[in-house]
Design a protein around this motif. Structure first.
Motif, PDB file in Angstrom:
ATOM      1  N   HIS A   1     -22.045   3.123  36.481  1.00 25.71           N
ATOM      2  CA  HIS A   1     -20.629   3.489  36.410  1.00 25.71           C
ATOM      3  C   HIS A   1     -20.198   4.064  37.759  1.00 25.71           C
ATOM      4  CE1 HIS A   1     -16.879   5.379  35.214  1.00 25.71           C
ATOM      5  NE2 HIS A   1     -16.940   4.694  34.091  1.00 25.71           N
ATOM      6  N   PRO A   2     -19.093   3.580  38.330  1.00 28.27           N
ATOM      7  CA  PRO A   2     -18.718   4.011  39.682  1.00 28.27           C
ATOM      8  C   PRO A   2     -18.455   5.504  39.819  1.00 28.27           C
ATOM      9  CG  PRO A   2     -16.950   2.744  38.644  1.00 28.27           C
ATOM     10  CD  PRO A   2     -18.154   2.589  37.780  1.00 28.27           C
ATOM     11  N   SER A   3     -18.099   6.187  38.723  1.00 29.56           N
ATOM     12  CA  SER A   3     -17.808   7.616  38.815  1.00 29.56           C
ATOM     13  C   SER A   3     -19.050   8.492  38.750  1.00 29.56           C
ATOM     14  CB  SER A   3     -16.827   8.021  37.702  1.00 29.56           C
ATOM     15  OG  SER A   3     -15.587   7.371  37.876  1.00 29.56           O
ATOM     16  N   ARG A   4     -20.216   7.881  38.561  1.00 28.65           N
ATOM     17  CA  ARG A   4     -21.441   8.684  38.536  1.00 28.65           C
ATOM     18  C   ARG A   4     -21.766   9.257  39.901  1.00 28.65           C
ATOM     19  NH1 ARG A   4     -26.925   6.579  36.037  1.00 28.65           N
ATOM     20  NH2 ARG A   4     -27.577   8.488  37.099  1.00 28.65           N
ATOM     21  N   SER A   5     -21.710   8.426  40.909  1.00 26.57           N
ATOM     22  CA  SER A   5     -22.082   8.878  42.249  1.00 26.57           C
ATOM     23  C   SER A   5     -20.917   9.566  42.945  1.00 26.57           C
ATOM     24  CB  SER A   5     -22.540   7.693  43.100  1.00 26.57           C
ATOM     25  OG  SER A   5     -22.622   8.065  44.468  1.00 26.57           O
TER      26      SER A   5
ATOM     27  N   THR B   1     -20.990  21.011  44.599  1.00 23.34           N
ATOM     28  CA  THR B   1     -20.968  20.139  43.428  1.00 23.34           C
ATOM     29  C   THR B   1     -21.306  18.694  43.815  1.00 23.34           C
ATOM     30  OG1 THR B   1     -18.576  19.862  43.711  1.00 23.34           O
ATOM     31  CG2 THR B   1     -19.309  21.555  42.182  1.00 23.34           C
ATOM     32  N   ARG B   2     -20.892  18.273  45.000  1.00 22.12           N
ATOM     33  CA  ARG B   2     -21.174  16.906  45.475  1.00 22.12           C
ATOM     34  C   ARG B   2     -22.678  16.695  45.644  1.00 22.12           C
ATOM     35  NH1 ARG B   2     -17.543  13.123  48.157  1.00 22.12           N
ATOM     36  NH2 ARG B   2     -18.506  11.939  49.826  1.00 22.12           N
ATOM     37  N   THR B   3     -23.346  17.673  46.272  1.00 19.31           N
ATOM     38  CA  THR B   3     -24.794  17.581  46.450  1.00 19.31           C
ATOM     39  C   THR B   3     -25.510  17.673  45.112  1.00 19.31           C
ATOM     40  OG1 THR B   3     -24.668  18.533  48.667  1.00 19.31           O
ATOM     41  CG2 THR B   3     -26.800  18.621  47.562  1.00 19.31           C
ATOM     42  N   ALA B   4     -25.058  18.581  44.251  1.00 24.24           N
ATOM     43  CA  ALA B   4     -25.691  18.757  42.944  1.00 24.24           C
ATOM     44  C   ALA B   4     -25.616  17.475  42.118  1.00 24.24           C
ATOM     45  CB  ALA B   4     -25.035  19.906  42.198  1.00 24.24           C
ATOM     46  N   ARG B   5     -24.488  16.795  42.188  1.00 23.33           N
ATOM     47  CA  ARG B   5     -24.338  15.553  41.420  1.00 23.33           C
ATOM     48  C   ARG B   5     -25.287  14.479  41.940  1.00 23.33           C
ATOM     49  NH1 ARG B   5     -20.418  14.485  37.796  1.00 23.33           N
ATOM     50  NH2 ARG B   5     -19.975  12.335  37.215  1.00 23.33           N
ATOM     51  N   ALA B   6     -25.400  14.380  43.254  1.00 26.69           N
ATOM     52  CA  ALA B   6     -26.327  13.405  43.845  1.00 26.69           C
ATOM     53  C   ALA B   6     -27.762  13.742  43.459  1.00 26.69           C
ATOM     54  CB  ALA B   6     -26.170  13.375  45.358  1.00 26.69           C
ATOM     55  N   VAL B   7     -28.118  15.021  43.491  1.00 25.58           N
ATOM     56  CA  VAL B   7     -29.480  15.444  43.131  1.00 25.58           C
ATOM     57  C   VAL B   7     -29.795  15.066  41.681  1.00 25.58           C
ATOM     58  CG1 VAL B   7     -30.916  17.484  42.675  1.00 25.58           C
ATOM     59  CG2 VAL B   7     -29.703  17.264  44.857  1.00 25.58           C
ATOM     60  N   ALA B   8     -28.828  15.262  40.778  1.00 26.71           N
ATOM     61  CA  ALA B   8     -29.039  14.891  39.378  1.00 26.71           C
ATOM     62  C   ALA B   8     -29.278  13.388  39.245  1.00 26.71           C
ATOM     63  CB  ALA B   8     -27.836  15.314  38.538  1.00 26.71           C
TER      64      ALA B   8
END
Length: 317
Positions: free
Chosen positions: A48-52, A167-174
């Protein structure tokens, strides 16, 4: 709209600055199995494009042609019925130098393709957005989806630490830790105020949190609830974690409240080895020697910089 068979391919475009480039590439390798240096990637993986936090848009490819004329011939079979549509020439593509297409020509191509498709154009609120993009030597046409920057909603939290991940880094890490969430269980045993938990839970990742500090556990629970999410966060040391997890995320404690000594860092890693098969560590210090002692092997890595401050993200198995 007639049912056009998809090719099974997707084209993603990415947006990132120089400081985020390595992190974006690590996330690409985790989600798609490979990286692209051109901010555009063609793959058969349906993400899904909104994941990254780095994906800008996605095209679900319906048809392609070696030339634009060849593609136009195929578009004559597209019949929209009652659905309105709009064609967008994607800005990020791999045309460069003498092959680059300028703005005015892009708009003309959009109009020309719109005239070929049987149906009603709507430039303001169409039922369907189509995307057109040249990539890897061919022209591709398909359903256009713009990514929603979900992580931006999570920037302002009721509880915050200055040293917490963005939050941007945290999302990528997840995403790096759990690229395929289906049937996977994850844990953040040093979760702090829950920055990673919020991002992971918002993507539907099955993750639980834990921290030894009651104050930050309270803050984590408050942050999760603030965004309408539901997730378990418990109080206690990592050595009391029970069960097994497919992925573990550890942002090594280094803030004012819970700074971990080298001995405590090693203890965290040694304990994690007992309950996880995949480990993603965020650290401001070199800990390769500790990971080796804890019987982890580093399979991928990157450095994330913000000004003079840098973190290393290590993917271990």
């Amino acid at each position: 709209m007639n049912n056009l068979p998809a090719t099974g391919d997707f084209i993603y475009t990415f947006a990132y600055n120089d400081e985020e480039k390595d992190l974006c590439h690590l996330e690409m390798r985790s989600l798609f199995g490979r990286q692209s240096d051109t901010k555009i990637l063609k793959t058969d993986r349906d993400i899904h494009p909104s994941r990254s936090p780095f994906v800008k848009e996605r095209i679900r490819v319906l048809m392609e042609g070696r030339t634009l004329d060849e593609l136009c011939d195929k578009l004559r079979n597209v019949k929209m019925g009652e659905s309105t549509f709009k064609v967008l020439f994607v800005k990020i593509n791999d045309l460069a130098g003498p092959h680059k297409i300028e703005y005015d020509q892009k708009r003309k191509i959009e109009r020309d393709l719109g005239m070929i498709i049987e149906g009603e154009l709507d430039l303001h609120q169409p039922d369907v957005f189509f995307g057109l993009v040249p990539c890897e030597g061919s022209w591709h046409f398909g359903i256009y989806e713009k990514a929603e920057p979900v992580w931006l909603r999570h920037v302002k939290k009721p509880r915050e630490y200055s040293t917490a991940l963005s939050t941007r880094t945290a999302r990528a890490v997840a995403n790096i830790a759990v690229p395929d969430p289906e049937g996977k269980r994850a844990i953040d045993p040093c979760c702090g105020i829950g920055t990673v938990l919020v991002e992971a839970l918002s993507m539907g990742i099955d993750i639980v949190g834990r921290d030894i500090n009651p104050l930050v556990v309270t803050g984590s629970r408050e942050n999760i609830a603030h965004f309408g999410l539901s997730g378990e966060v418990t109080i206690g040391p990592i050595e009391e974690v029970t069960g097994s997890y497919d992925a573990t995320i550890i942002d090594m404690p280094y803030n004012l409240y819970t700074h971990a000594t080298p001995e405590e860092q090693l203890d965290i890693l040694m304990n994690a080895r007992h309950f996880t098969t995949r480990l993603v560590v965020v650290t401001i210090e070199s800990i390769d020697h500790m990971l080796k002692q804890a019987d982890f092997s580093v399979v991928d890595r990157c450095i994330v910089r913000k000004g003079k401050f840098s973190r290393e993200i290590l993917v271990c198995e």
